[in-house]
Design an enzyme around this catalytic site. Sequence first.
Site, PDB file in Angstrom:
ATOM      1  N   ASP A 141       0.795  -1.325  -0.109  1.00  9.65           N
ATOM      2  CA  ASP A 141       0.123  -0.431   0.368  1.00  9.65           C
ATOM      3  C   ASP A 141       1.172   0.895   0.237  1.00  9.65           C
ATOM      4  OD1 ASP A 141       0.276  -0.334   2.475  1.00  9.65           O
ATOM      5  OD2 ASP A 141      -0.444   0.479   3.311  1.00  9.65           O
ATOM      6  N   GLU A 179       0.111  -1.185   5.689  1.00  4.51           N
ATOM      7  CA  GLU A 179       1.014  -0.446   6.240  1.00  4.51           C
ATOM      8  C   GLU A 179       1.064   0.748   7.149  1.00  4.51           C
ATOM      9  OE1 GLU A 179       5.293   0.780   7.660  1.00  4.51           O
ATOM     10  OE2 GLU A 179       4.296   1.524   6.312  1.00  4.51           O
TER      11      GLU A 179
END
Length: 413
Positions: free
Chosen positions: A83, A178
């Site tokens: 991400d 994350e």
Amino acid sequence: MISKEAITKRFTSYVTIDTESDPNSETTPSTKKQWDLANKLFEELKSIGMSDVSIDDNAYVMATLPSNIKAKVPTIGFISHFDTSPDFTGANVKPQIIENYNGKDIVLNAEKDIVLSPDYFDDLLQYKGQTLITTDGTTLLGADDKAGITEIVSAMEYLIHHPEVKHGDIKVCFTPDEEIGRGAHKFDVKKFGADWAYTMDGSEIGELEYENFNAAAAVIHIKGKIVHPGYAKGKMINSMYMATDFINSLPRLETPEHTEGYQGFFHLHQIEGKVDETKLHYIIRDHDRDKFEARKQMMQQLTQDLNTSYGDEIISVEIKDQYFNMKEKVEPVMHIVDIAEEAMKQLGIKPKIKPIRGGTDGSQLSYMGLPCPNIFAGGHNFHGRYEYVPVESMIKATEVICKIAELTAQRYS
């Protein structure tokens, strides 16, 4: 080891896929578009010859590179997240490749007059003569942490094609979310099956980190009263003024822009305000656990003091711990840091061992039973339009992964 063209092609294929996460979502992954890269990685790991390739219902991608030696040695792992930060848009990334960087200003976007300059970002000068990948000035790049993914996949591919490099079992995992603090929340440590691992999620070449902030999030809720301003005397309570009192009562120099190294901070990153209600969103950070607890207590005490001053329960605070300093879990197994340090030295890289002024998946994983130091991935200026990564740094990080695998096998054979 690996050509600049190959690693550039792999990296750019990842960063052009939008994987921005969303802190306001309750799903895992927090955005559907993260599946696009997760599924691509699932297929790519199979195509390069990895074993036990899987993708679970939360988009965690895992795979194994089986040992090529008879001796039983520790199983190691490498982890990166796919991400990108919601701090700046990751949609329509158009990477620019700067060959043989000349040490001068890089015009990212002439139309918008956006320039990446060594006068402001002096780290650029250490990469003179190298190949840089930058943004076009309108998005972030996504080297955090698609550089890490590129390096892990490239290293596994190299080891598969070069069986003369001896290694034990190697596990890899790519995680969602994350950047919003959830990358390890649904990580299956038992399934992963490694004795220890490394996140490839650091910045400039040589970084090796096994200390990070203790972290908490705080939401301060201030209640006001709204009445017609023409008849407000003695009746209106403007919550935004009360919020200003709270903000100004915290140590002004203990903020990110005034701190470095081991110094902690309070960071006000969002305000939602109207007369009758204001919310302040803070993050609290400190490497020292006692100082961290003292910072949380300071917020609690300030809330009590201001309520006493106002003569009413106007302010409330909610504090939630996010992660803790992994130093406590890594120091008992410092050989895992030593191996990474030796790998860098053997490759002619000067290790830069320093605390992380942030957190990684590794900080949470270390408390879940998987000690997990952090290694450089090569990028700079994360989470914004000035992000860039030298291709040579990604190649070096790929070599470090392979060397760690080799040294681990040698040490325990």
